[in-house]
Write a protein that holds these residues in place. Structure first.
Motif, PDB file in Angstrom:
ATOM      1  N   UNK A  39       0.816  -1.218   0.000  1.00 50.83           N
ATOM      2  CA  UNK A  39       0.000   0.000   0.000  1.00 50.83           C
ATOM      3  C   UNK A  39       0.851   1.269   0.000  1.00 50.83           C
ATOM      4  N   UNK A  40       2.151   1.127   0.164  1.00 53.50           N
ATOM      5  CA  UNK A  40       3.044   2.289   0.136  1.00 53.50           C
ATOM      6  C   UNK A  40       3.803   2.444  -1.173  1.00 53.50           C
ATOM      7  N   UNK A  41       3.523   1.579  -2.132  1.00 50.80           N
ATOM      8  CA  UNK A  41       4.168   1.695  -3.442  1.00 50.80           C
ATOM      9  C   UNK A  41       3.558   2.847  -4.220  1.00 50.80           C
ATOM     10  N   UNK A  42       4.355   3.449  -5.106  1.00 49.97           N
ATOM     11  CA  UNK A  42       3.823   4.514  -5.949  1.00 49.97           C
ATOM     12  C   UNK A  42       3.073   3.917  -7.130  1.00 49.97           C
ATOM     13  N   UNK A  43       2.587   4.775  -8.009  1.00 46.76           N
ATOM     14  CA  UNK A  43       1.790   4.320  -9.152  1.00 46.76           C
ATOM     15  C   UNK A  43       2.576   3.440 -10.117  1.00 46.76           C
ATOM     16  N   UNK A  44       3.905   3.499 -10.052  1.00 44.26           N
ATOM     17  CA  UNK A  44       4.751   2.659 -10.901  1.00 44.26           C
ATOM     18  C   UNK A  44       5.186   1.374 -10.205  1.00 44.26           C
ATOM     19  N   UNK A  72      12.324   6.310  -1.211  1.00 45.07           N
ATOM     20  CA  UNK A  72      13.257   6.269  -0.093  1.00 45.07           C
ATOM     21  C   UNK A  72      12.530   6.566   1.226  1.00 45.07           C
ATOM     22  N   UNK A  73      11.795   7.658   1.276  1.00 42.24           N
ATOM     23  CA  UNK A  73      11.095   8.024   2.507  1.00 42.24           C
ATOM     24  C   UNK A  73      10.087   6.961   2.921  1.00 42.24           C
ATOM     25  N   UNK A  74       9.355   6.437   1.964  1.00 39.05           N
ATOM     26  CA  UNK A  74       8.366   5.405   2.295  1.00 39.05           C
ATOM     27  C   UNK A  74       9.033   4.102   2.721  1.00 39.05           C
ATOM     28  N   UNK A  75      10.232   3.827   2.211  1.00 36.16           N
ATOM     29  CA  UNK A  75      10.952   2.619   2.629  1.00 36.16           C
ATOM     30  C   UNK A  75      11.282   2.699   4.119  1.00 36.16           C
ATOM     31  N   UNK A  76      11.674   3.869   4.591  1.00 35.88           N
ATOM     32  CA  UNK A  76      11.916   4.046   6.024  1.00 35.88           C
ATOM     33  C   UNK A  76      10.618   3.850   6.809  1.00 35.88           C
ATOM     34  N   UNK A  77       9.538   4.418   6.299  1.00 39.92           N
ATOM     35  CA  UNK A  77       8.239   4.291   6.956  1.00 39.92           C
ATOM     36  C   UNK A  77       7.816   2.821   7.020  1.00 39.92           C
TER      37      UNK A  77
END
Length: 135
Positions: free
Chosen positions: A14-19, A24-29
């Motif tokens: 659910x944190x992946x972008x449209x591609x 990077x920021x979401x990977x930390x999250x």
């Protein structure tokens, strides 16, 4: 690679972008949400054929940066190791200091002769020698 349970997998997906990439920021999250060390994110995402993209420090990705900041450059230069290299963690720490931000630090690195080493997500050890494929 660590096996993710269904809840962890859902948090990642659910944190992946449209591609279908993970910033990077979401990977930390996601690392925090699923209870793993950030350094494990590279092996987890590679095993799932997910690319980590848009390094906040400009090592890989397509983020836009502003002009470099001489004060930040001087602060980073206090932490150089083996030439004009600074560890990712040091750069992030610098971004948390008063008058700084991740955008300013990334812009300074991206528009200068500073090179980043030891990615906290495990994507690279030394970006000068090990490029991350962000195709």
């Amino acid at each position: 690679m660590r096996q993710l349970d269904d809840t962890q997998m859902d948090l990642l997906m659910t944190n992946l972008d449209e591609d279908g990439k993970l910033s990077c920021l979401k990977a930390f999250k996601v690392a925090r949400l699923i209870g793993v060390k950030p350094k494990e994110m590279d092996s987890i995402t590679k095993a799932l054929n997910i690319k980590i993209t848009n390094c906040e420090l400009g090592v890989f990705g397509k983020l836009k940066f502003v002009d470099m900041d001489d004060k930040i450059y001087n602060k980073l230069s206090e932490n150089f190791n083996h030439g004009k290299k600074v560890e990712c963690q040091v750069a992030w720490h610098t971004a948390r200091e008063k008058g700084s931000s991740l955008k300013k630090v990334g812009s300074t690195i991206n528009n200068s002769d500073i090179r980043v080493t030891h990615c906290q997500l495990g994507c690279f050890y030394d970006e000068e020698f090990e490029k991350y494929d962000d195709a």
